[in-house]
Design an enzyme around this catalytic site. Structure first.
Site, PDB file in Angstrom:
ATOM      1  N   GLY A 142       0.772  -1.236   0.000  1.00 54.48           N
ATOM      2  CA  GLY A 142       0.000   0.000   0.000  1.00 54.48           C
ATOM      3  C   GLY A 142       0.803   1.287   0.000  1.00 54.48           C
ATOM      4  N   ASN A 163       1.608   2.991  -2.682  1.00 56.26           N
ATOM      5  CA  ASN A 163       0.914   3.914  -3.604  1.00 56.26           C
ATOM      6  C   ASN A 163      -0.355   4.459  -2.962  1.00 56.26           C
ATOM      7  OD1 ASN A 163       2.179   4.306  -6.372  1.00 56.26           O
ATOM      8  ND2 ASN A 163       2.432   2.091  -6.055  1.00 56.26           N
ATOM      9  N   MET A 200      -3.715  -7.210  -6.874  1.00 56.50           N
ATOM     10  CA  MET A 200      -3.100  -8.287  -7.648  1.00 56.50           C
ATOM     11  C   MET A 200      -4.103  -9.345  -8.129  1.00 56.50           C
ATOM     12  SD  MET A 200      -0.267  -6.842  -7.761  1.00 56.50           S
ATOM     13  CE  MET A 200       0.991  -7.904  -8.479  1.00 56.50           C
ATOM     14  N   ARG A 201      -5.371  -8.956  -8.329  1.00 57.00           N
ATOM     15  CA  ARG A 201      -6.356  -9.859  -8.926  1.00 57.00           C
ATOM     16  C   ARG A 201      -6.781  -9.278 -10.263  1.00 57.00           C
ATOM     17  NH1 ARG A 201      -5.956 -14.429  -6.610  1.00 57.00           N
ATOM     18  NH2 ARG A 201      -7.870 -15.048  -7.642  1.00 57.00           N
ATOM     19  N   LEU A 221      -9.480  -8.386 -12.922  1.00 53.67           N
ATOM     20  CA  LEU A 221     -10.916  -8.103 -12.870  1.00 53.67           C
ATOM     21  C   LEU A 221     -11.557  -8.540 -14.180  1.00 53.67           C
ATOM     22  CD1 LEU A 221     -10.460  -4.593 -11.277  1.00 53.67           C
ATOM     23  CD2 LEU A 221     -11.582  -6.551 -10.171  1.00 53.67           C
ATOM     24  N   ASN A 260      -5.302   2.266 -13.102  1.00 49.57           N
ATOM     25  CA  ASN A 260      -4.324   1.337 -12.526  1.00 49.57           C
ATOM     26  C   ASN A 260      -2.937   1.958 -12.634  1.00 49.57           C
ATOM     27  OD1 ASN A 260      -3.231  -1.235 -11.637  1.00 49.57           O
ATOM     28  ND2 ASN A 260      -2.581  -1.568 -13.754  1.00 49.57           N
ATOM     29  N   HIS A 293       0.985   0.696 -13.142  1.00 49.91           N
ATOM     30  CA  HIS A 293       1.767  -0.471 -13.539  1.00 49.91           C
ATOM     31  C   HIS A 293       3.252  -0.099 -13.502  1.00 49.91           C
ATOM     32  CE1 HIS A 293       2.705  -4.227 -15.501  1.00 49.91           C
ATOM     33  NE2 HIS A 293       3.493  -3.561 -16.335  1.00 49.91           N
ATOM     34  N   GLU A 310       6.512   6.317  -9.094  1.00 49.19           N
ATOM     35  CA  GLU A 310       5.098   5.906  -8.965  1.00 49.19           C
ATOM     36  C   GLU A 310       4.373   6.821  -7.981  1.00 49.19           C
ATOM     37  OE1 GLU A 310       4.039   1.736  -8.469  1.00 49.19           O
ATOM     38  OE2 GLU A 310       6.026   1.124  -9.117  1.00 49.19           O
TER      39      GLU A 310
HETATM   40  C1  GAR Z   1       3.609  -1.204  -7.268  1.00 48.60           C
HETATM   41  O1  GAR Z   1       4.926  -1.199  -7.755  1.00 48.60           O
HETATM   42  C2  GAR Z   1       2.613  -1.272  -8.401  1.00 48.60           C
HETATM   43  O2  GAR Z   1       3.009  -0.551  -9.524  1.00 48.60           O
HETATM   44  C3  GAR Z   1       2.592  -2.746  -8.680  1.00 48.60           C
HETATM   45  O3  GAR Z   1       2.638  -3.356  -7.428  1.00 48.60           O
HETATM   46  C4  GAR Z   1       3.327  -2.518  -6.511  1.00 48.60           C
HETATM   47  C5  GAR Z   1       2.432  -2.286  -5.330  1.00 48.60           C
HETATM   48  O4  GAR Z   1       3.119  -1.601  -4.320  1.00 48.60           O
HETATM   49  N1  GAR Z   1       1.434  -3.126  -9.411  1.00 48.60           N
HETATM   50  C6  GAR Z   1       1.393  -4.163 -10.227  1.00 48.60           C
HETATM   51  O5  GAR Z   1       2.337  -4.891 -10.440  1.00 48.60           O
HETATM   52  C7  GAR Z   1       0.041  -4.374 -10.885  1.00 48.60           C
HETATM   53  N2  GAR Z   1       0.122  -5.455 -11.798  1.00 48.60           N
HETATM   54  P1  GAR Z   1       2.336  -0.863  -3.191  1.00 48.60           P
HETATM   55  O6  GAR Z   1       1.354  -1.859  -2.602  1.00 48.60           O
HETATM   56  O7  GAR Z   1       3.390  -0.469  -2.202  1.00 48.60           O
HETATM   57  O8  GAR Z   1       1.633   0.321  -3.798  1.00 48.60           O
END
Ligand code: GAR
Length: 215
Positions: free
Chosen positions: A14, A16, A92-93, A95, A109, A111, A176
């Site tokens: 979490g 982000n 990470m699911r 949809l 989203n 990425h 990010e």
């Molecule tokens: C982040 O790096 C995000 O970009 C990635 O997971 C991480 C989550 O970190 N997302 C994906 O890979 C989506 N397929 P966080 O929980 O600390 O935000």
């Protein structure tokens, strides 16, 4: 003006989500997080939401017989909270099409790669293996195909000769945390529209390209 009501979907750390919470804490920010939903009860992001006083729901995917019913449960909690925009933040699911189409252009989203390069998982390892000189992140509207959809903001970082997946991931994560609040602000200010599957950002808006030369 009323702030845009945002629901954030998470599965883990979490960070982000935290960047979005911090942005929304600014009184002039045009959006507010009204609900955080996790499919994992142990997600660290839930504590971040609690600390910020944001309501949370846990919708464990394992409790549902199939994706359609899991998605319907997510949809129900989001609508109950009168969410207007859904942000996937390390959710990470995958949809299903029905959910994605129901939230079309109201579902975004982040990425960890410069899409359309490196869709899917293990993006940092794959960027290093490919020898790219620039890597980064993308905030995009979600479409049924994984990691596809109109691009709202991208943030780029250099790939350094001695990078490991971990050092590169940390550099990307820093960008990010700037890119997601920027994308949310642009949408909440009504500065983004989708035309012919491209996201067009109001010319008067601050740029939607971030370069983090120093990480
Ligand atoms: C982040 O790096 C995000 O970009 C990635 O997971 C991480 C989550 O970190 N997302 C994906 O890979 C989506 N397929 P966080 O929980 O600390 O935000």
């Amino acid at each position: 003006m009323a702030r845009l009501r945002v629901g954030v979907l998470i599965s883990g750390r979490g960070s982000n989500l935290q960047a979005l919470i911090d942005a929304c804490a600014e009184p002039s920010f045009p959006a507010e997080i009204v609900l955080v939903v996790s499919n994992e009860a142990a997600a660290q992001g839930l504590s971040r939401a609690h600390a910020a006083g944001i309501p949370t729901r846990v919708v464990p995917h394992r409790d549902y017989p199939d994706r359609a019913r899991f998605d319907a449960a997510l949809d129900a909690v989001l609508r109950e909270a009168a969410v207007e925009l859904v942000c996937l933040a390390g959710f990470m699911r995958l949809l299903g099409d029905a959910f994605v189409n129901a939230w079309r252009d109201r579902l975004i989203n982040i990425h960890p790669a410069l899409l359309p390069a490196f869709k899917g998982l293990h993006t940092h390892e794959r960027a290093l293996a490919a020898g790219v000189r620039l890597h980064g992140c993308t905030v995009h509207f979600v479409r049924p195909a994984m990691d596809e959809g109109p691009i709202i903001v991208q943030g780029a970082v250099p790939v350094l000769p001695d990078d490991t997946p971990e050092t590169l991931a940390a550099r990307v994560l820093a960008v990010e945390h700037r890119a997601y609040p920027l994308a949310l602000r642009l949408i909440a200010e009504g500065r983004v529209r989708v035309e012919r599957e491209r996201a067009l950002v109001d010319a008067a808006a601050p740029g939607s390209t971030l370069l983090n030369p120093d990480g």
